[in-house]
Design a protein around this motif. Structure first.
Motif, PDB file in Angstrom:
ATOM      1  N   UNK A  55       0.881  -1.170   0.000  1.00 19.19           N
ATOM      2  CA  UNK A  55       0.000   0.000   0.000  1.00 19.19           C
ATOM      3  C   UNK A  55       0.914   1.213   0.000  1.00 19.19           C
ATOM      4  N   UNK A  56       0.808   2.059  -1.017  1.00 15.54           N
ATOM      5  CA  UNK A  56       1.740   3.194  -1.121  1.00 15.54           C
ATOM      6  C   UNK A  56       1.512   4.226  -0.013  1.00 15.54           C
ATOM      7  N   UNK A  57       0.424   4.062   0.759  1.00 17.30           N
ATOM      8  CA  UNK A  57       0.187   4.972   1.886  1.00 17.30           C
ATOM      9  C   UNK A  57       0.854   4.427   3.153  1.00 17.30           C
ATOM     10  N   UNK A  58       1.493   3.267   3.051  1.00 15.28           N
ATOM     11  CA  UNK A  58       2.046   2.605   4.230  1.00 15.28           C
ATOM     12  C   UNK A  58       3.499   2.200   3.939  1.00 15.28           C
ATOM     13  N   UNK A  59       4.439   2.969   4.505  1.00 15.57           N
ATOM     14  CA  UNK A  59       5.862   2.766   4.190  1.00 15.57           C
ATOM     15  C   UNK A  59       6.348   1.370   4.590  1.00 15.57           C
ATOM     16  N   UNK A  74      18.415  -8.352  -6.320  1.00 16.85           N
ATOM     17  CA  UNK A  74      19.453  -7.434  -5.796  1.00 16.85           C
ATOM     18  C   UNK A  74      19.309  -5.962  -6.235  1.00 16.85           C
ATOM     19  N   UNK A  75      18.370  -5.620  -7.049  1.00 15.04           N
ATOM     20  CA  UNK A  75      18.142  -4.209  -7.399  1.00 15.04           C
ATOM     21  C   UNK A  75      17.129  -4.109  -8.530  1.00 15.04           C
ATOM     22  N   UNK A  76      16.883  -2.880  -8.998  1.00 15.43           N
ATOM     23  CA  UNK A  76      16.000  -2.710 -10.164  1.00 15.43           C
ATOM     24  C   UNK A  76      16.662  -1.750 -11.161  1.00 15.43           C
ATOM     25  N   UNK A  77      16.260  -1.869 -12.415  1.00 16.04           N
ATOM     26  CA  UNK A  77      16.749  -0.955 -13.449  1.00 16.04           C
ATOM     27  C   UNK A  77      15.736   0.144 -13.732  1.00 16.04           C
ATOM     28  N   UNK A  78      14.454  -0.189 -13.563  1.00 17.95           N
ATOM     29  CA  UNK A  78      13.381   0.755 -13.911  1.00 17.95           C
ATOM     30  C   UNK A  78      12.350   0.765 -12.780  1.00 17.95           C
ATOM     31  N   UNK A  79      11.880   1.979 -12.441  1.00 18.69           N
ATOM     32  CA  UNK A  79      10.726   2.092 -11.544  1.00 18.69           C
ATOM     33  C   UNK A  79       9.645   2.824 -12.313  1.00 18.69           C
ATOM     34  N   UNK A 102      -5.968  11.627  -2.390  1.00 10.97           N
ATOM     35  CA  UNK A 102      -5.405  11.822  -3.734  1.00 10.97           C
ATOM     36  C   UNK A 102      -3.958  12.303  -3.652  1.00 10.97           C
ATOM     37  N   UNK A 103      -3.714  13.254  -2.749  1.00 11.58           N
ATOM     38  CA  UNK A 103      -2.326  13.742  -2.606  1.00 11.58           C
ATOM     39  C   UNK A 103      -1.436  12.607  -2.084  1.00 11.58           C
ATOM     40  N   UNK A 104      -1.965  11.838  -1.139  1.00 12.95           N
ATOM     41  CA  UNK A 104      -1.157  10.813  -0.489  1.00 12.95           C
ATOM     42  C   UNK A 104      -0.796   9.675  -1.455  1.00 12.95           C
ATOM     43  N   UNK A 105      -1.791   9.192  -2.215  1.00  8.33           N
ATOM     44  CA  UNK A 105      -1.511   8.089  -3.143  1.00  8.33           C
ATOM     45  C   UNK A 105      -0.701   8.597  -4.339  1.00  8.33           C
ATOM     46  N   UNK A 106      -1.156   9.705  -4.930  1.00 10.49           N
ATOM     47  CA  UNK A 106      -0.587  10.108  -6.228  1.00 10.49           C
ATOM     48  C   UNK A 106       0.782  10.769  -6.111  1.00 10.49           C
ATOM     49  N   UNK A 107       1.009  11.496  -5.008  1.00 10.28           N
ATOM     50  CA  UNK A 107       2.272  12.247  -4.893  1.00 10.28           C
ATOM     51  C   UNK A 107       3.156  11.732  -3.749  1.00 10.28           C
ATOM     52  N   UNK A 108       2.604  11.719  -2.522  1.00  5.70           N
ATOM     53  CA  UNK A 108       3.449  11.303  -1.388  1.00  5.70           C
ATOM     54  C   UNK A 108       3.864   9.833  -1.546  1.00  5.70           C
ATOM     55  N   UNK A 109       2.971   9.020  -2.128  1.00  3.18           N
ATOM     56  CA  UNK A 109       3.313   7.618  -2.375  1.00  3.18           C
ATOM     57  C   UNK A 109       4.538   7.502  -3.276  1.00  3.18           C
ATOM     58  N   UNK A 115      12.124   7.031  -2.145  1.00  2.00           N
ATOM     59  CA  UNK A 115      13.068   7.086  -1.015  1.00  2.00           C
ATOM     60  C   UNK A 115      13.742   5.731  -0.825  1.00  2.00           C
ATOM     61  N   UNK A 116      13.070   4.659  -1.225  1.00  2.00           N
ATOM     62  CA  UNK A 116      13.653   3.322  -1.093  1.00  2.00           C
ATOM     63  C   UNK A 116      14.602   3.023  -2.248  1.00  2.00           C
ATOM     64  N   UNK A 117      14.190   3.402  -3.466  1.00  2.00           N
ATOM     65  CA  UNK A 117      14.912   2.919  -4.641  1.00  2.00           C
ATOM     66  C   UNK A 117      16.033   3.845  -5.119  1.00  2.00           C
ATOM     67  N   UNK A 118      15.903   5.160  -4.871  1.00  2.82           N
ATOM     68  CA  UNK A 118      16.912   6.083  -5.428  1.00  2.82           C
ATOM     69  C   UNK A 118      18.317   5.815  -4.850  1.00  2.82           C
TER      70      UNK A 118
END
Ligand SMILES: NC(=O)c1ccc[n+]([C@@H]2O[C@H](COP(=O)([O-])OP(=O)(O)OC[C@H]3O[C@@H](n4cnc5c(N)ncnc54)[C@H](OP(=O)(O)O)[C@@H]3O)[C@@H](O)[C@H]2O)c1
Length: 248
Positions: A55-59, A74-79, A102-109, A115-118
């Protein structure tokens, strides 16, 4: 390598995109909340793909999904951040819960996922981040409290990421669709010009991904007309909106 974390894969555009990308040889980690739909999609696509519900609202659930991806690949090439929520919402009938969702799912998510993948992409010095925005993010539209702001935020975020991450070989793509027939647009009562099927939208997204341009939008004529509105003086823009809405 095309190890791809597709967030928002269970329905609509995301589901069609998963099917299209898998047929082009992408290896997919599929996220959304509906575990049954993800498992069905995983079995349909084949054993090289992973269902990683979150759930993108739940880190915490996102962290678990990311850990599973790391353990397996071990990693990803594309998100691809495609998760989205929409309810028609006008300011004169304010619904805070919907606007926040809407803000939480579409943007904060998107921020939570990134924050995990970068950090991992920076370490591997390559990667591609695809953000699915909307032409609704170009200018303020009626009955779009929350949604419009979230998509304007995604457009801005894509530009921020491009500034910060290009030195690390991380490529950013912003793709802004027009109207696509899904459970979200089924809620609209107004007529939707150039309404597309999710399959055609997925094809357009894949074409944009291949071109590697920073920003793409579709369908061409309608989406470019909406983008051009961005350059209209506000007095003309709001006069056009007022005529459209037939306001007093
Ligand atoms: N349809 C259009 O006309 C249109 C136009 C422009 C842009 N877009 C954008 O395109 C994207 C896809 O929209 P769509 O029309 O295909 O909508 P959709 O059919 O409702 O699909 C949305 C996807 O996002 C996932 N999602 C929603 N909330 C989530 C959450 N809290 N956590 C994880 N996943 C979540 C859904 O999965 P679960 O329900 O299983 O969680 C689903 O897979 C969205 O970003 C939308 O804003 C759509």
């Amino acid at each position: 390598m095309n190890r791809t974390w597709l967030v928002g894969a269970s329905e609509g555009i995301g589901r069609s995109l998963a099917i299209g990308l898998a047929s082009k040889g992408y290896k997919l980690a599929l996220s959304a909340r509906q575990t049954d739909r993800l498992s069905n999609l995983e079995s349909q696509l084949g054993p090289e793909h992973l269902a990683v519900p979150a759930d993108v609202r739940d880190q915490t659930t996102l962290q678990q999904a990311w850990q599973k991806i790391i353990d397996e690949w071990s990693g990803v090439d594309v998100i691809i951040y495609n998760a989205g929520y929409y309810r028609p919402a006008a300011a004169d009938n304010f619904n805070l819960e919907d606007a926040e969702a809407m803000i939480d799912v579409n943007l904060t998510g998107a921020l939570r996922v990134l924050s995990l993948a970068i950090p991992a992409m920076i370490k591997q010095k390559r990667g591609k981040i695809v953000l699915i925005g909307s032409i609704a993010g170009y200018r303020g539209l009626p009955s779009a409290i929350g949604y419009g702001a979230s998509k304007a935020g995604i457009i801005h975020l894509a530009e921020n990421l491009r500034c910060d991450l290009s030195p690390y070989g991380i490529h950013i793509q912003l793709i802004n669709p027009g109207f696509v027939k899904t459970r979200l647009t089924d809620l609209n009562t107004f007529s939707m010009p150039f309404l597309m099927s999710p399959e055609d939208a997925a094809e357009s997204i894949m074409r944009s991904m291949e071109k590697n341009k920073f920003e793409s939008r579709f369908p061409w004529l309608f989406a470019n007309a909406v983008k051009l509105m961005r350059y209209l003086p506000s007095s003309i823009y709001f006069a056009l909106i007022k005529r459209q809405k037939k306001l007093p």
